[in-house]
Design an enzyme around this catalytic site. Sequence first.
Site, PDB file in Angstrom:
ATOM      1  N   ASP A 214       9.489   3.650 -16.688  1.00  0.00           N
ATOM      2  CA  ASP A 214       8.956   2.828 -15.602  1.00  0.00           C
ATOM      3  C   ASP A 214       7.604   2.321 -16.094  1.00  0.00           C
ATOM      4  O   ASP A 214       6.660   3.102 -16.273  1.00  0.00           O
ATOM      5  CB  ASP A 214       8.791   3.687 -14.336  1.00  0.00           C
ATOM      6  CG  ASP A 214       8.243   2.887 -13.167  1.00  0.00           C
ATOM      7  OD1 ASP A 214       7.954   1.686 -13.339  1.00  0.00           O
ATOM      8  OD2 ASP A 214       8.094   3.470 -12.066  1.00  0.00           O
TER       9      ASP A 214
ATOM     10  N   TRP B  72       5.511   9.067  -8.669  1.00  0.00           N
ATOM     11  CA  TRP B  72       5.345   8.045  -7.619  1.00  0.00           C
ATOM     12  C   TRP B  72       6.392   8.334  -6.551  1.00  0.00           C
ATOM     13  O   TRP B  72       7.586   8.471  -6.859  1.00  0.00           O
ATOM     14  CB  TRP B  72       5.545   6.663  -8.254  1.00  0.00           C
ATOM     15  CG  TRP B  72       5.492   5.525  -7.275  1.00  0.00           C
ATOM     16  CD1 TRP B  72       4.539   5.288  -6.334  1.00  0.00           C
ATOM     17  CD2 TRP B  72       6.449   4.457  -7.164  1.00  0.00           C
ATOM     18  NE1 TRP B  72       4.837   4.129  -5.654  1.00  0.00           N
ATOM     19  CE2 TRP B  72       5.996   3.605  -6.133  1.00  0.00           C
ATOM     20  CE3 TRP B  72       7.633   4.128  -7.829  1.00  0.00           C
ATOM     21  CZ2 TRP B  72       6.674   2.451  -5.751  1.00  0.00           C
ATOM     22  CZ3 TRP B  72       8.311   2.984  -7.454  1.00  0.00           C
ATOM     23  CH2 TRP B  72       7.837   2.155  -6.437  1.00  0.00           C
TER      24      TRP B  72
ATOM     25  N   LYS C 189       0.512  -5.408 -10.850  1.00  0.00           N
ATOM     26  CA  LYS C 189      -0.869  -5.028 -11.160  1.00  0.00           C
ATOM     27  C   LYS C 189      -1.472  -5.875 -12.276  1.00  0.00           C
ATOM     28  O   LYS C 189      -2.560  -6.413 -12.118  1.00  0.00           O
ATOM     29  CB  LYS C 189      -0.939  -3.542 -11.536  1.00  0.00           C
ATOM     30  CG  LYS C 189      -1.157  -2.618 -10.374  1.00  0.00           C
ATOM     31  CD  LYS C 189       0.001  -2.514  -9.399  1.00  0.00           C
ATOM     32  CE  LYS C 189       1.174  -1.784  -9.972  1.00  0.00           C
ATOM     33  NZ  LYS C 189       2.251  -1.540  -8.989  1.00  0.00           N
TER      34      LYS C 189
HETATM   35  N1  PLA Z   1       6.417   2.269 -10.470  1.00  0.00           N
HETATM   36  C1  PLA Z   1       5.251   2.897 -10.314  1.00  0.00           C
HETATM   37  C2  PLA Z   1       4.958   4.089 -11.145  1.00  0.00           C
HETATM   38  C3  PLA Z   1       4.324   2.437  -9.363  1.00  0.00           C
HETATM   39  O1  PLA Z   1       3.185   3.072  -9.220  1.00  0.00           O
HETATM   40  C4  PLA Z   1       4.636   1.312  -8.583  1.00  0.00           C
HETATM   41  C5  PLA Z   1       3.708   0.820  -7.532  1.00  0.00           C
HETATM   42  C6  PLA Z   1       5.869   0.681  -8.813  1.00  0.00           C
HETATM   43  C7  PLA Z   1       6.738   1.189  -9.765  1.00  0.00           C
HETATM   44  C8  PLA Z   1       6.365  -0.507  -8.057  1.00  0.00           C
HETATM   45  O2  PLA Z   1       5.526  -1.545  -7.881  1.00  0.00           O
HETATM   46  P1  PLA Z   1       6.103  -2.996  -7.563  1.00  0.00           P
HETATM   47  O3  PLA Z   1       7.403  -2.843  -6.885  1.00  0.00           O
HETATM   48  O4  PLA Z   1       5.084  -3.668  -6.757  1.00  0.00           O
HETATM   49  O5  PLA Z   1       6.261  -3.641  -8.898  1.00  0.00           O
HETATM   50  N2  PLA Z   1       2.903   1.767  -6.903  1.00  0.00           N
HETATM   51  C9  PLA Z   1       1.839   1.391  -5.961  1.00  0.00           C
HETATM   52  C10 PLA Z   1       2.358   0.596  -4.784  1.00  0.00           C
HETATM   53  C11 PLA Z   1       0.800   0.550  -6.671  1.00  0.00           C
HETATM   54  C12 PLA Z   1       3.518   1.198  -4.040  1.00  0.00           C
HETATM   55  O6  PLA Z   1       3.544   2.394  -3.735  1.00  0.00           O
HETATM   56  O7  PLA Z   1       4.420   0.393  -3.726  1.00  0.00           O
HETATM   57  C13 PLA Z   1       1.167   2.688  -5.492  1.00  0.00           C
HETATM   58  O8  PLA Z   1       0.205   2.599  -4.728  1.00  0.00           O
HETATM   59  O9  PLA Z   1       1.590   3.767  -5.920  1.00  0.00           O
END
Ligand code: PLA
Length: 508
Positions: free
Chosen positions: A317, A236, A353
Site C-alpha cells: 500500500d 491504517w 497526499k
Molecule cells: N492507505 C493508507 C496507509 C492510508 O493512510 C490512506 C489514507 C489510504 C490508503 C487511502 O487514502 P486515499 O483513499 O485518499 O488515497 N489515510 C488517511 C485518510 C490520510 C483516511 O483515513 O482516509 C488517514 O488519515 O489515515
Amino acid sequence: MSILSSTLSSNYSPQPRSTQEHHRDLYISVDSNAASHSRAHRRQFLLFQMASTMLSLASASASASSLSMHDTLKGKVKIGSNSLSTGFVKTKSFGRVSMSVAANVSRFEGITMAPPDPILGVSEAFRADTNDMKLNLGVGAYRTEELQPYVLDVVKKAENLMLQRGENKEYLPIEGLAAFNKATAELLFGADNPLLKEQRVATVQGLSGTGSLRLAAALIERYFPGAKVLISSPTWGNHKNIFNDARVPWSEYRYYDPKTVGLDFEGMIADIKDAPEGSFILLHGCAHNPTGIDPTPDQWEKIADVIQEKNHIPFFDVAYQGFASGSLDTDAASVRLFAARGMELFVAQSYSKNLGLYAERIGAMNVVCSSADAAVRVKSQLKRLARPMYSNPPIHGAKIVANVVGDPTLFKEWKAEMEMMAGRIKNVRQKLFDSLSAKDKSGKDWSFILKQIGMFSFTGLNKAQSENMTNKWHVYLTKDGRISLAGLSLAKCEYLADAIIDSFHNVS
Ligand code: PLA
C-alpha cells in the site's frame, strides 16, 4: 373512503414469508362483506388506532435503544415486562390486507446507527467544536503553516492547461486514462524498470488508494478463495474494513513494539513465516500508518526473503510516495527491491497526499506478473470487477497527474513542492520534540518522535489520554494516540506539547 383504505392493499400473497418480511408489514383483518361496510369501516379504524399505538410504542422503544436487532427480527417488541407480538392482528381473516405503515414506523427500523468513522469522524467532531484553540490532528491532510488546506501550484497550472485545451468529459475506459496508467507505473517502478518494457505490470486507474485496495481485495476474493491477507498490528484502520467488506479473511502480524516504541522485527518475521503458504502480506511501502516506523533497507531484504521462501504474495500500500522523505525514488525503494527479485506483487497507489488530490479520488492498482500474458489476463479481470462497482474512474485527477508527470517543467516543480511539504512536516516534528523535551521535567525520552517518519506521529497516548487531549485541550486526534503532524504549525507546537505532557502524566 377513509385514509386507511388508500394504505390497504388486497393483493395478499399466501407464500411463506421470512420473519423479517413478516415484521415489515402489518396485517390487519377486515370484513370484506359489502353489506356490513360501515361496521367494517369502524373496525378498520379501531384496528388502525391499535396498530398505530403499538407501532409508536415500538418505535419509541427502538429509538431508546432498548430494542435489539434480535428482538426486532423476531417480530417481538418488549415494553417493560410485557412481551407483545406484532402478529396480534393476524387473527380473523375475512381477507387479509397488507398495510404500509409509513405514518409511524420506517421500513428501516432494523437498521441501527453506525458508529462514526475512527478517522474521518474526528473531523466531524472538530467542525462542531467552537473553541478558538482547537486543532485537528486527526485525518492525514496537509495544511499550511497558517493551518489552511493547500492546493499545489503545479495542480493549478495543470488545471489551467486543461481549461485552455478545452478537454471533454467523456467516459474513460474501464481501466482509466492510458497516459495516467503509464505515468503512475513509471513513477512507482522507475521509468527504466525492465518489467515495464516486458509489459509485466497490469495497471488500472483506481478510486484513489482506498478504491484500488478494494479492487485488489475483490480480485483476491474471486481468484484466491480462502487466501488470507496478513496486515500489520496496528495498521491504517480502513484496511480491516476493506477486507471485511470484500469477504477476504485477514489476520495480523506483529509490527509495533510499545516497549521500544519501534519495530518488532523478530515478531514480524515469525508471523509472516507462520502464515499459510501463499498468503498475501500487506506492507506499507513507506511511512507506515499509524506508527511512522519503517523497516530499514536491510530489514526489507529479510522480509522479502521470508515472503519468497513461503511463496507469499507481497501486497504494498503506497499512499505516501514522495511525501515521506521528499523523494519519489527513496519512498519507492521497498517496492522496487521486491520487484527486482522477480517477485509477483500487488501495489496500490494514491495521489491524495503527494499531489494533494484528496477529493479527486485518484490512484492506481498495479499487479506485477511473471509474464506479459498473465498481466493481460489479470488486467482484464480487474476491469471486469470494476465495471459493476463503479463502471469507470473519474477523469479530472488522472489528467492532472498525467499533465504534471508528462511535462518536465511541472514535474520538476512538483518535486520541489513535495520536498517543501515533507520539509514543513519535518520542521514541526523537530519543534514538537524540542518543546516536549524542554517542558517535560520528568526525564521521559521523547526522541521516538524524531525516529518516526511521514505525516504521523504515534505518541503512545492511550484512549483515555487521547480523550483528555480532545475534551480538555480541544486537540483532535485518533483514539490510538496518532497525531497528524501535517495538521500542525510551528506556532502550535508549544500548546500541543503542554496538552501531551498533561495527558501523559495526569491521565492514567
Ligand atoms: N492507505 C493508507 C496507509 C492510508 O493512510 C490512506 C489514507 C489510504 C490508503 C487511502 O487514502 P486515499 O483513499 O485518499 O488515497 N489515510 C488517511 C485518510 C490520510 C483516511 O483515513 O482516509 C488517514 O488519515 O489515515
